[in-house]
Design a protein around this motif. Sequence first.
Motif, mmCIF file in Angstrom:
data_model
loop_
_atom_site.group_PDB
_atom_site.id
_atom_site.type_symbol
_atom_site.label_atom_id
_atom_site.label_comp_id
_atom_site.label_asym_id
_atom_site.label_seq_id
_atom_site.Cartn_x
_atom_site.Cartn_y
_atom_site.Cartn_z
ATOM 1 N N GLY B 32 0.819 -1.209 0.000
ATOM 2 C CA GLY B 32 0.000 0.000 0.000
ATOM 3 C C GLY B 32 0.848 1.250 0.000
ATOM 4 O O GLY B 32 2.072 1.206 0.033
ATOM 5 N N LEU B 36 -3.289 5.538 -1.232
ATOM 6 C CA LEU B 36 -4.282 4.481 -1.066
ATOM 7 C C LEU B 36 -4.922 4.580 0.320
ATOM 8 O O LEU B 36 -6.135 4.544 0.477
ATOM 9 N N ILE B 37 -4.070 4.732 1.344
ATOM 10 C CA ILE B 37 -4.561 4.769 2.719
ATOM 11 C C ILE B 37 -5.450 5.991 2.928
ATOM 12 O O ILE B 37 -6.520 5.917 3.508
ATOM 13 N N ARG B 38 -4.989 7.130 2.382
ATOM 14 C CA ARG B 38 -5.718 8.377 2.584
ATOM 15 C C ARG B 38 -7.091 8.353 1.910
ATOM 16 O O ARG B 38 -8.089 8.719 2.489
ATOM 17 N N PHE B 39 -7.123 7.907 0.650
ATOM 18 C CA PHE B 39 -8.362 8.071 -0.108
ATOM 19 C C PHE B 39 -9.261 6.848 -0.090
ATOM 20 O O PHE B 39 -10.425 6.917 -0.430
ATOM 21 N N GLN B 50 -12.701 7.759 -9.331
ATOM 22 C CA GLN B 50 -12.175 8.926 -8.627
ATOM 23 C C GLN B 50 -10.839 8.607 -7.979
ATOM 24 O O GLN B 50 -9.910 9.416 -8.001
ATOM 25 N N GLU B 53 -8.157 8.467 -10.615
ATOM 26 C CA GLU B 53 -7.807 9.818 -11.043
ATOM 27 C C GLU B 53 -6.833 10.467 -10.053
ATOM 28 O O GLU B 53 -5.834 11.067 -10.436
ATOM 29 N N LEU B 54 -7.123 10.299 -8.752
ATOM 30 C CA LEU B 54 -6.261 10.887 -7.724
ATOM 31 C C LEU B 54 -4.877 10.253 -7.718
ATOM 32 O O LEU B 54 -3.876 10.928 -7.489
ATOM 33 N N LEU B 57 -2.931 11.941 -10.296
ATOM 34 C CA LEU B 57 -2.553 13.299 -9.876
ATOM 35 C C LEU B 57 -1.372 13.286 -8.905
ATOM 36 O O LEU B 57 -0.517 14.161 -8.930
ATOM 37 N N TYR B 58 -1.356 12.289 -8.028
ATOM 38 C CA TYR B 58 -0.276 12.217 -7.043
ATOM 39 C C TYR B 58 0.954 11.495 -7.579
ATOM 40 O O TYR B 58 1.946 11.358 -6.883
ATOM 41 N N TYR B 82 4.359 17.988 0.445
ATOM 42 C CA TYR B 82 3.309 18.091 1.448
ATOM 43 C C TYR B 82 3.054 16.747 2.110
ATOM 44 O O TYR B 82 3.230 15.707 1.480
ATOM 45 N N VAL B 84 0.654 14.020 2.946
ATOM 46 C CA VAL B 84 -0.655 13.633 2.411
ATOM 47 C C VAL B 84 -1.676 13.522 3.547
ATOM 48 O O VAL B 84 -2.864 13.734 3.358
ATOM 49 N N ILE B 85 -1.206 13.202 4.732
ATOM 50 C CA ILE B 85 -2.120 12.956 5.836
ATOM 51 C C ILE B 85 -2.557 14.249 6.521
ATOM 52 O O ILE B 85 -3.735 14.509 6.679
ATOM 53 N N GLY B 87 -1.943 17.423 5.551
ATOM 54 C CA GLY B 87 -2.236 18.553 4.687
ATOM 55 C C GLY B 87 -1.454 19.798 5.049
ATOM 56 O O GLY B 87 -1.984 20.908 5.034
#
Lengths: 547, 316
Positions: B32, B36-39, B50, B53-54, B57-58, B82, B84-85, B87
Amino acid sequence: MTSQDTVFTKNFAAAGLAVLLATTIAGSAIATETPKVGGTLTYLEQQPHTVLYPPAGGFYPNGGILNQITDKLTYQNPETLAIEPWIAESWEINADHTQFTFKIRPGVTFSDGTPLDAAAVAANFDAFGKGKGERKFPVSEVVNNYERSEVIDPLTVRFHFKKPSAGFLQGTSVIGSGLVSLSTLNRNFDELGDATLVIGSGPFVATKQVTGKELTLKARTDYNWAPKLLAHQGRPYLDEIRYVIVPEDGVRIGALLSGQADFVRQIQAYDEPQVTARGYQIYAPSTRGINNSVVFRPDNALVADKAVRQALLHATDTQEIVKTLFSDSYPVAKSIIASTALGFKDISAKLTHDPKKAAELLDQAGWKLDADGLRRKDGKLLELTAYESPPQPQNKATLQLISQQWGKVGVKFNVLAGDAGSRVQDSLDPQKTPVAPAMVGRADPDVIKSQYHYANRNVLLQTGGVSTKVESFRDETLNGLLEGIAAEVDPAKRLKLVEEVQNYVIDQAYAIPIFEEPQAFGGAPYLKGIRFEAVGRPSFYSAWLDR
Amino acid sequence: MHAQLVSRIGQSILVLWAAFTLSFVLLQALPGDAVLIRFLGGDLGLSPEQIAELRVLYGADAPIWEQYIVSLSGFLTGNFGYSVISGTPVATEILTNLPPTLWLAGLSLAAAALLAITIALTANLTGFAPLKAALENLPSLMISVPVFWLGIVMIQMFSFQLGWVSVINPGPWEQLALPVIAIAVPIAAPLAQILLRNIEAVSRQPFVQVARAKGAAPAHVLVRHILGNALLPSLTIAGLLFGELIAGAVITETVFGLNGIGRLAERSVRFQDTAVLQAIVVISAFAFLLINLAVDLLYPLVDPRLRRDDVKGATA
């Protein structure tokens, strides 16, 4: 404009009656006390907030902040669940629920001074409904089938949908639909962990953040647009709220009881007595959504047979779980959704604990008890696995108790802890996790679709969803019912579908509901006027300190 | 001397690069990733399209070498990206969390050294045998005390019962008092043990006997003749204890609700927040290098035998 008036009056009448009742009951208590203005509330949170893009407000630490700094287009009355006016004074919905027109209350401003007008509302829902790739904004879970916005005049905005979207009106009232200023929408998703960059129109404004440690919110003394039906209008009573992150359960409770803090989130059931014994109060608002449950992934051959799932449902003693691990704040589940949720149907008769029946079902299904007390079929052991879900209260203990109960009928059930990466990855693989814990809060029947539909959270792991590991499982009857809930515009027919889905999920034994999950908070005796939105996030707008 | 300095800097750069690369490889090997963990972690309820797509982007699915070059060049140009967790920019995370940990670790080490020396000296100077025995056994007790237990007990006593210090709204020194004690106690234990043993070993050396024979007072012999020689191994240990200090910081920062690198590291590991973790690894490697350098430089000051006689060599 007649249809607008009808919708408005209908909502208003239903809500009005309930509010009248609520205020007469509550009014008698409040009338004797005049709220004191001023002071700082110290609020202890277990985990730091993450990105405060409003649609990410489902995470409780985020919701607890967003609920103070943002307002919503509509207000869902937490007692009646009716949708009432807030930033929208009134609205009009066309017959097939593809156009929603909102009249915006005049004079509302964001904390940076910019107006909260039709253009700002349109920009918010454009972002929530379609996402914003260049800013990495994901689409909001509650805004489905969104097509576009149309600003009709400075205070009138219309939203167009590709398909009937019955849940949208309620969707405008949830924590994930908090309205933010254009400057916030022009930032990147990754920047919005800084609460001071999240500019809303709410009664409080984030002024200072030490990431991961604390956050200060200050009252907006010019705030004058609370939901019209609330008794309290004007500025919030508190001057300031200090959020402090205290990960350790014992330290949060000790701090509350020793007067160093006024309000704390996440009190475990076993800690409740020491809080109440000292005259402090436990608040346990319901999350009004999908109950805390375990679900099956029928793509895995071990649980593909309905009889096996039914056997495990009857092998589970939810009474014992709640009695052993929880308290009165955690009612035993009577369906897949909470008894306080819209469309709830008591089907507890189908959820009985009956180990004898469980054993029979397993025998009939060909899983025979071996000398070692475990069941096998063609030499294959009936062994299931799930990962614990750390955000759910005492989830590991819950699963372990279930494991013991299933063990009594000869089924082996492993409970894994694991790191976040393995957990997320394995939870998408029905071969690795034939069983999974699940729950989600939202006070609208759309939540059931959200939880079970393959294109959303897809907890049962059907084909066509987030997981690429699923081979063949797909239940079109279930999906059809769920899509019906999302599209049905007649409230009575919609609730009928909700009832059907509850029966269907349990008849298929896709899920074993355990308890209705509350959010447990502890508050000092001198803290008055705490309220909760429909899904259990605190609102400090009317809170005051009587000391 | 100059050449030595250059080679030392060269070595350090190599170590930093190796730390960065190794941690990058290890983090990639974990199942992972943060996106993956965040979204997918639950609170957003996104659809498969979605999420896909993210991920694009990342750049989460880009080839590993490409991700490596992007993050390494980011580090070299001071652009850490940044989290990811949380922000927030990684640089901000580090800048808010590093100073409190440095204070905590520095004060704890100082307190531990003071405690260790006090125990060693008192044990050796007291004429009262039971006290000497008790003090000599004290380090074994101290090392057995778990940091989190000591922390919680002290909070219960001094904050919740007696109300001497606040844990929720403390002043800058007030917030350090209890955590420093909590870390210093177990850290002081090995220092005191080694010091006690060395003092005993050194006191049997002939030169100590000579000093005693000349009639020097016990305290004078201990401080002027023995202590300097006995300190050296403790200094080496003190350098190695840095790792334990950081481990202690993770626990104390969590128990006391302080912000710091320890807690940041724990959270970043939990959510595989790669950008933050890489920064922490490189900073920790840098701190290790600095501490080893400091220890190396301190040796000659403590022990004259290790002083390089550059001046004499040059004139000869």
